[in-house]
Write an enzyme that holds these catalytic residues in place. Structure first.
Site, PDB file in Angstrom:
ATOM      1  N   TRP A 162       8.214  31.092  44.069  1.00 33.96           N
ATOM      2  CA  TRP A 162       7.622  32.428  43.973  1.00 33.96           C
ATOM      3  C   TRP A 162       6.444  32.657  44.929  1.00 33.96           C
ATOM      4  CZ3 TRP A 162       2.748  31.084  42.788  1.00 33.96           C
ATOM      5  CH2 TRP A 162       2.532  29.983  41.969  1.00 33.96           C
ATOM      6  N   GLY A 188       9.263  15.552  49.367  1.00 34.92           N
ATOM      7  CA  GLY A 188      10.544  16.111  49.775  1.00 34.92           C
ATOM      8  C   GLY A 188      11.494  15.136  50.424  1.00 34.92           C
ATOM      9  N   SER A 222       9.023  22.842  42.915  1.00 32.43           N
ATOM     10  CA  SER A 222       8.144  21.764  42.447  1.00 32.43           C
ATOM     11  C   SER A 222       8.846  20.402  42.502  1.00 32.43           C
ATOM     12  CB  SER A 222       7.719  22.055  41.007  1.00 32.43           C
ATOM     13  OG  SER A 222       8.860  22.058  40.172  1.00 32.43           O
ATOM     14  N   GLU A 226      12.887  21.223  57.251  1.00 33.80           N
ATOM     15  CA  GLU A 226      13.238  22.591  57.600  1.00 33.80           C
ATOM     16  C   GLU A 226      12.609  22.898  58.956  1.00 33.80           C
ATOM     17  OE1 GLU A 226      14.399  25.124  53.857  1.00 33.80           O
ATOM     18  OE2 GLU A 226      12.228  24.872  53.866  1.00 33.80           O
ATOM     19  N   GLU A 248      12.275  20.659  49.556  1.00 31.03           N
ATOM     20  CA  GLU A 248      10.905  20.928  50.044  1.00 31.03           C
ATOM     21  C   GLU A 248      10.037  21.093  48.809  1.00 31.03           C
ATOM     22  OE1 GLU A 248       9.842  20.668  52.936  1.00 31.03           O
ATOM     23  OE2 GLU A 248      11.496  21.011  54.316  1.00 31.03           O
ATOM     24  N   LYS A 266      19.322  32.029  45.240  1.00 28.43           N
ATOM     25  CA  LYS A 266      18.679  32.442  43.987  1.00 28.43           C
ATOM     26  C   LYS A 266      17.164  32.406  44.158  1.00 28.43           C
ATOM     27  CE  LYS A 266      17.210  30.176  40.369  1.00 28.43           C
ATOM     28  NZ  LYS A 266      16.051  30.966  39.927  1.00 28.43           N
ATOM     29  N   GLU A 289      -1.438  18.684  41.866  1.00 31.59           N
ATOM     30  CA  GLU A 289      -1.377  19.883  42.718  1.00 31.59           C
ATOM     31  C   GLU A 289      -1.849  21.086  41.915  1.00 31.59           C
ATOM     32  OE1 GLU A 289       2.534  21.469  43.654  1.00 31.59           O
ATOM     33  OE2 GLU A 289       1.821  22.106  45.619  1.00 31.59           O
TER      34      GLU A 289
HETATM   35  P1  NAD Z   1       9.864  25.531  40.390  1.00 33.62           P
HETATM   36  O1  NAD Z   1      10.356  24.177  40.725  1.00 33.62           O
HETATM   37  O2  NAD Z   1       9.431  25.804  39.009  1.00 33.62           O
HETATM   38  O3  NAD Z   1      10.996  26.629  40.687  1.00 33.62           O
HETATM   39  C1  NAD Z   1      11.571  26.772  41.965  1.00 33.62           C
HETATM   40  C2  NAD Z   1      12.951  27.389  41.811  1.00 33.62           C
HETATM   41  O4  NAD Z   1      13.792  26.459  41.127  1.00 33.62           O
HETATM   42  C3  NAD Z   1      12.991  28.677  40.991  1.00 33.62           C
HETATM   43  O5  NAD Z   1      13.902  29.544  41.604  1.00 33.62           O
HETATM   44  C4  NAD Z   1      13.493  28.199  39.642  1.00 33.62           C
HETATM   45  O6  NAD Z   1      14.133  29.197  38.884  1.00 33.62           O
HETATM   46  C5  NAD Z   1      14.463  27.118  40.069  1.00 33.62           C
HETATM   47  N1  NAD Z   1      14.764  26.117  39.032  1.00 33.62           N
HETATM   48  C6  NAD Z   1      14.032  25.769  37.948  1.00 33.62           C
HETATM   49  N2  NAD Z   1      14.640  24.788  37.260  1.00 33.62           N
HETATM   50  C7  NAD Z   1      15.771  24.484  37.938  1.00 33.62           C
HETATM   51  C8  NAD Z   1      16.804  23.520  37.750  1.00 33.62           C
HETATM   52  N3  NAD Z   1      16.788  22.672  36.729  1.00 33.62           N
HETATM   53  N4  NAD Z   1      17.787  23.463  38.666  1.00 33.62           N
HETATM   54  C9  NAD Z   1      17.793  24.286  39.733  1.00 33.62           C
HETATM   55  N5  NAD Z   1      16.850  25.222  39.961  1.00 33.62           N
HETATM   56  C10 NAD Z   1      15.848  25.322  39.071  1.00 33.62           C
HETATM   57  O7  NAD Z   1       8.721  25.844  41.447  1.00 33.62           O
HETATM   58  P2  NAD Z   1       7.778  27.139  41.518  1.00 33.62           P
HETATM   59  O8  NAD Z   1       6.783  27.043  40.419  1.00 33.62           O
HETATM   60  O9  NAD Z   1       8.611  28.353  41.670  1.00 33.62           O
HETATM   61  O10 NAD Z   1       7.054  26.915  42.943  1.00 33.62           O
HETATM   62  C11 NAD Z   1       5.870  26.209  43.091  1.00 33.62           C
HETATM   63  C12 NAD Z   1       6.154  24.830  43.630  1.00 33.62           C
HETATM   64  O11 NAD Z   1       6.912  24.918  44.833  1.00 33.62           O
HETATM   65  C13 NAD Z   1       4.886  24.088  44.015  1.00 33.62           C
HETATM   66  O12 NAD Z   1       4.978  22.748  43.605  1.00 33.62           O
HETATM   67  C14 NAD Z   1       4.881  24.168  45.539  1.00 33.62           C
HETATM   68  O13 NAD Z   1       4.147  23.158  46.169  1.00 33.62           O
HETATM   69  C15 NAD Z   1       6.333  24.095  45.833  1.00 33.62           C
HETATM   70  N6  NAD Z   1       6.619  24.624  47.179  1.00 33.62           N
HETATM   71  C16 NAD Z   1       7.013  23.765  48.172  1.00 33.62           C
HETATM   72  C17 NAD Z   1       7.231  24.242  49.464  1.00 33.62           C
HETATM   73  C18 NAD Z   1       7.662  23.322  50.589  1.00 33.62           C
HETATM   74  O14 NAD Z   1       8.198  23.825  51.576  1.00 33.62           O
HETATM   75  N7  NAD Z   1       7.467  22.013  50.498  1.00 33.62           N
HETATM   76  C19 NAD Z   1       7.040  25.593  49.735  1.00 33.62           C
HETATM   77  C20 NAD Z   1       6.638  26.427  48.706  1.00 33.62           C
HETATM   78  C21 NAD Z   1       6.432  25.936  47.426  1.00 33.62           C
END
Ligand code: NAD
Length: 481
Positions: free
Chosen positions: A143, A444, A219, A448, A240, A167, A371
């Site tokens: 998000w 990761g 995450s 990318e 990532e 998604k 984090e």
């Molecule tokens: P999140 O892992 O909660 O969710 C990310 C996505 O995964 C959402 O679309 C969510 O609906 C989906 N999801 C959740 N459970 C799932 C499952 N079991 N199987 C498949 N998909 C599932 O992360 P968030 O809170 O949306 O984002 C914040 C995190 O993302 C932070 O840790 C941040 O550091 C990381 N992030 C990393 C990068 C990078 O390029 N390394 C970039 C941006 C954000």
């Protein structure tokens, strides 16, 4: 009733159900997104698989399409940015930049050549290494930069000859749904599909039998689940994940300059950047000056509703993340840390948190070790450089880091010891479509951007053309020759 639509097979599919999307500036639901059913997900993967049969055949047409996508994004920035601000919270200027950057990523990949590599050209054989598409890609985004991180996947995946089902996060689905709806004019049906729903939908995608590749940003916790879910089918994965980036200030740095630059890189997008600075290590000799500089920056930055032109930082994106930042800051304060500015949520509606600088704090405190992903930054003193490098690396994270000093070669020497995917010297967060981006350790798997990012959406194929009449040149291993 949903206000936004999914695109499957180039068309709108009716939403049986929907979920509310909250504006983090006031905490209220302002729109609804469709809740994708299992049948609709099947339909999305089916249409992506069918579309891939033709899509993979014509590279020139693919490049032309992705270039046209860039034009649509540039032309739609004014329409998309307010949606992004409403659901994500970021200031309108940042939202507009995010849409433009998405177009730039499309342009970069549309123009990125990947010529075959000839590895043998003699009387025995002509052998070249080429890249072939993987098939259908399941792409899942977070998000914080919903539009841009979507196009980090879409642009290379499509150029490489794959089709895709995307998604977005349930916190920020709307700008992505709208962007892909607008792209129907230039993208053949089925090539680029978008579905929306909760975490369960993501889990259905990663365990679905059609996609051959999962490209995930989010995450670490979810990334591990994605890896497990993709493993039985040996799907290719790019993950990532989260970061806990250290910035190490050296004793020859200019405190005023580094305070400004470190503040900008730590509080970009309100600290909700995977590779934002999340802990700062400062030599004792410069500590008070850098702390004062960071405090002054945090105290003067304008926080407010992203639709207000003078807002530089918006709210935290969502209620769980708001609670997490509050919890980590409260934990630090209860363990003896001091907030030189901020330290608490703002009274009133919305998920606003005062930009916070923390001192009297060290490794071993949760906000240093974990984090925080929000507008709170711990500033930690150190005595010697070898020891601080060890502390910077003593973590499961390994996304990026930076070293700051007047002697750039010395700073680069220190940066070379950081265990992370990007090591910046006298800057942080400088990224571009040609620069590889990925994490070491738990931050990761895979890369990318750049030719490396494009390669992740392809399989290597060795094409070996025999020049021996009897076909008995079975390589240089010698077993048949
Ligand atoms: P999140 O892992 O909660 O969710 C990310 C996505 O995964 C959402 O679309 C969510 O609906 C989906 N999801 C959740 N459970 C799932 C499952 N079991 N199987 C498949 N998909 C599932 O992360 P968030 O809170 O949306 O984002 C914040 C995190 O993302 C932070 O840790 C941040 O550091 C990381 N992030 C990393 C990068 C990078 O390029 N390394 C970039 C941006 C954000």
């Amino acid at each position: 009733m949903s206000d936004f639509v999914m695109t499957i097979g180039g068309d709108t599919v009716p939403a049986a159900d929907s979920f509310g999307v909250v504006n983090p500036a006031n905490g209220e639901v302002f729109a609804h997104a469709p809740e994708c059913t299992r049948d609709q997900l099947d339909a999305a993967f089916d249409s992506a698989a069918k579309a891939q049969r033709d899509w993979k055949l014509d590279e020139a047409a693919r490049r032309k399409t992705v270039l046209a996508m860039a034009d649509v994004l540039f032309a739609s920035a004014e329409e998309l940015a307010p949606i992004l601000t409403a659901e994500q919270g970021k200031p309108l200027a940042d939202a507009t930049m995010e849409v433009f950057a998405s177009g730039m990523w499309c342009q970069y990949f549309a123009n990125l050549e990947t010529p075959p590599q000839v590895i043998q050209d003699d009387e025995q054989a002509y052998v070249e290494v080429v890249r072939r598409p993987i098939g259908v890609v399941a792409a899942i985004t977070p998000w914080n930069f919903p539009v841009l991180l979507g196009f980090w996947k879409i642009a290379p995946a499509l150029v490489a000859g794959n089709t895709l089902v995307l998604k977005p996060s349930p916190f920020t689905p709307l700008s992505t749904l709208k962007a892909i709806e607008l792209l129907r004019d230039v993208v053949p049906p089925g090539v680029l599909n978008v579905v929306s729903g909760g975490d369960q939908l993501g889990a259905w995608m990663t365990s679905h039998s059609v996609p051959r590749k999962v490209s995930f940003t989010g995450s670490i916790e979810t990334g591990k689940k994605v890896a497990q879910s993709a493993a039985p089918d040996l799907k290719r994965v790019t993950l990532e994940l989260g970061g806990n980036d250290p910035a190490i200030v050296l004793d020859d740095a200019d405190p005023a300059t580094v305070s400004r630059a470190i503040f900008a890189a730590a509080f970009n997008n309100n600290g909700q950047v995977c590779s934002a600075i999340k802990r700062v290590y400062v030599p004792e000799s410069l500590y008070s000056e850098v702390l004062d500089g960071l405090t002054a920056e945090a105290a003067k930055v304008k926080v407010g509703d992203g639709t207000q032109p003078d807002s530089k930082l918006g709210p935290i994106n969502n209620a769980p993340q708001f609670e997490r930042v509050k919890e980590l800051v409260a934990d630090a304060l209860s363990h003896g840390a001091t907030a030189t500015t901020g330290g608490a949520a703002r009274e009133g509606a919305g998920y606003f948190f005062e930009p916070t600088i923390l001192t009297d704090i060290n490794d071993g405190t949760r906000i240093v070790d974990e984090e925080q992903f929000g507008p709170a930054l711990p500033v930690i003193p150190y005595r010697n450089v070898e020891e601080v490098v060890e502390r910077a690396n003593a973590t499961h994270f390994g996304l990026s880091g930076s070293v700051w000093g007047a002697d750039a070669d010395r700073a680069a020497g220190v940066a070379s010891q950081l265990e992370c995917g990007t090591a910046w010297i006298n800057t942080h967060l400088a990224l571009g479509p040609s620069q590889p981006f990925g994490g070491f350790k738990w931050s990761g798997i895979g890369i990318e951007n750049g030719p490396w990012g494009l390669a992740e959406f392809s399989e290597i194929q060795a094409v070996h053309r025999s020049r021996v009449a009897d076909g008995m040149n079975m390589g240089t291993a010698g077993i048949y020759s």
